[in-house]
Design an enzyme around this catalytic site. Structure first.
Site, PDB file in Angstrom:
ATOM      1  N   LYS A  14       0.687  -1.127  -0.041  1.00  0.00           N
ATOM      2  CA  LYS A  14      -0.013   0.027   0.003  1.00  0.00           C
ATOM      3  C   LYS A  14       0.769   1.485  -0.030  1.00  0.00           C
ATOM      4  O   LYS A  14       0.488   2.189  -0.764  1.00  0.00           O
ATOM      5  CB  LYS A  14      -0.986  -0.058   1.126  1.00  0.00           C
ATOM      6  CG  LYS A  14      -2.012  -1.238   1.295  1.00  0.00           C
ATOM      7  CD  LYS A  14      -2.887  -1.205   2.348  1.00  0.00           C
ATOM      8  CE  LYS A  14      -2.059  -1.082   3.762  1.00  0.00           C
ATOM      9  NZ  LYS A  14      -1.490  -2.259   4.178  1.00  0.00           N
ATOM     10  N   ARG A  89     -10.178   0.661   9.075  1.00  0.00           N
ATOM     11  CA  ARG A  89      -9.643  -0.572   9.203  1.00  0.00           C
ATOM     12  C   ARG A  89     -10.873  -1.604   9.679  1.00  0.00           C
ATOM     13  O   ARG A  89     -10.864  -2.584  10.078  1.00  0.00           O
ATOM     14  CB  ARG A  89      -8.555  -0.562  10.415  1.00  0.00           C
ATOM     15  CG  ARG A  89      -7.258  -0.157   9.483  1.00  0.00           C
ATOM     16  CD  ARG A  89      -6.301  -0.509  10.439  1.00  0.00           C
ATOM     17  NE  ARG A  89      -5.009   0.123   9.786  1.00  0.00           N
ATOM     18  CZ  ARG A  89      -3.610  -0.329  10.264  1.00  0.00           C
ATOM     19  NH1 ARG A  89      -3.482  -0.917  11.304  1.00  0.00           N
ATOM     20  NH2 ARG A  89      -2.845   0.181   9.595  1.00  0.00           N
ATOM     21  N   ARG A 128      11.319  -5.619   5.168  1.00  0.00           N
ATOM     22  CA  ARG A 128      11.129  -4.201   5.249  1.00  0.00           C
ATOM     23  C   ARG A 128      11.734  -3.853   6.621  1.00  0.00           C
ATOM     24  O   ARG A 128      12.343  -2.649   7.042  1.00  0.00           O
ATOM     25  CB  ARG A 128       9.565  -3.848   5.125  1.00  0.00           C
ATOM     26  CG  ARG A 128       9.321  -2.287   5.365  1.00  0.00           C
ATOM     27  CD  ARG A 128       7.861  -1.869   5.208  1.00  0.00           C
ATOM     28  NE  ARG A 128       7.034  -2.443   6.296  1.00  0.00           N
ATOM     29  CZ  ARG A 128       5.629  -2.539   6.069  1.00  0.00           C
ATOM     30  NH1 ARG A 128       5.059  -2.287   5.291  1.00  0.00           N
ATOM     31  NH2 ARG A 128       5.029  -3.206   7.152  1.00  0.00           N
ATOM     32  N   ARG A 134      11.128   0.193  12.179  1.00  0.00           N
ATOM     33  CA  ARG A 134       9.845  -0.079  12.977  1.00  0.00           C
ATOM     34  C   ARG A 134       9.727  -1.731  13.734  1.00  0.00           C
ATOM     35  O   ARG A 134      10.035  -2.691  13.293  1.00  0.00           O
ATOM     36  CB  ARG A 134       8.893  -0.361  11.971  1.00  0.00           C
ATOM     37  CG  ARG A 134       8.435   0.894  11.230  1.00  0.00           C
ATOM     38  CD  ARG A 134       7.177   0.797  10.244  1.00  0.00           C
ATOM     39  NE  ARG A 134       6.159   0.238  10.369  1.00  0.00           N
ATOM     40  CZ  ARG A 134       4.827   0.007   9.700  1.00  0.00           C
ATOM     41  NH1 ARG A 134       5.073   0.429   8.741  1.00  0.00           N
ATOM     42  NH2 ARG A 134       3.876  -0.691  10.175  1.00  0.00           N
ATOM     43  N   ARG A 146      -0.575  -9.001  13.546  1.00  0.00           N
ATOM     44  CA  ARG A 146      -0.878  -7.892  12.681  1.00  0.00           C
ATOM     45  C   ARG A 146      -1.712  -8.691  11.435  1.00  0.00           C
ATOM     46  O   ARG A 146      -2.816  -8.181  11.049  1.00  0.00           O
ATOM     47  CB  ARG A 146       0.188  -7.254  12.189  1.00  0.00           C
ATOM     48  CG  ARG A 146       0.880  -6.354  13.269  1.00  0.00           C
ATOM     49  CD  ARG A 146       2.080  -5.467  12.925  1.00  0.00           C
ATOM     50  NE  ARG A 146       1.969  -4.739  11.714  1.00  0.00           N
ATOM     51  CZ  ARG A 146       2.823  -4.362  10.842  1.00  0.00           C
ATOM     52  NH1 ARG A 146       4.225  -5.005  11.083  1.00  0.00           N
ATOM     53  NH2 ARG A 146       2.941  -3.746   9.851  1.00  0.00           N
TER      54      ARG A 146
END
Length: 190
Positions: A14, A89, A128, A134, A146
């Site tokens: 995204k 969400r 990532r 993160r 998640r």
């Protein structure tokens, strides 16, 4: 004016596609993740609250998210539209977003869902995590939480937009430019 919900699980691409869509269409990027990270970086009360939920891999409560999004929409003038990345969400957020936009004489043009198999998502997130810094991109348990939260709690939002005739699924695996081309074909049909 285009108001696009770019949808998909964590690691679907995204963020990557949002950047390209912003450049092509001049849209305002509205990412709840970015809003949360801004508040986290500034150490605001909202940021500290969001951090608690994010570190557990859970969703931040609707009323907190909705308030942040409404503030962003109201404060953004002369936009050609918004690309919603990571929001809504929940179906409650989707309904609240429709109401918010209506107050500003806008509506959602469509939801574009990036479809990516779970094993690919996990590999992308781990990759990532090597560069993002993160915490939630680097821990297998948090990644799994998640993804599970997405399938259990977020996926029903697709049904919400499908019932409105605004849902389109795109294959999210392949070359970035090919996926982008598929997305722009959908947007150009609005």
């Amino acid at each position: 004016m285009y108001n696009i919900v770019l949808f998909g699980p964590p690691g679907a691409g995204k963020g990557t596609q949002s950047e390209k869509l912003i450049q092509k269409y001049g849209l305002t990027h509205l990412s709840t993740g970015d809003l949360f990270r801004k508040h986290l970086g500034e150490g605001t009360e909202l940021g500290n609250l969001a951090k608690k939920y994010m570190n557990e891999g859970r969703l931040v409560p609707d009323e907190v998210v909705i308030g942040m999004v409404e503030e962003k929409i109201a404060s953004t003038k002369n936009s050609k539209g918004f690309i919603f990345d990571g929001f809504p969400r929940t179906t409650a957020q989707a309904s609240a977003l429709d109401e918010m936009l209506e107050k500003h004489d806008m509506s959602i043009s469509g939801m574009i869902a990036l479809d990516v198999p779970e094993d690919v998502l996990k590999a992308r997130i781990k990759e990532r995590g090597k560069t993002s810094g993160r915490v939630d991109d680097q821990d297998d348990a948090k990644i799994n939480t998640r993804i599970k939260v997405y399938f259990d709690e977020t996926l029903p939002v697709a049904d919400y937009y499908e019932k409105q005739g605004k849902f389109k699924k795109i294959n999210g695996v392949g070359a970035i430019d090919e996926i982008f081309s598929d997305i722009t074909k959908v947007i150009d049909s609005y």
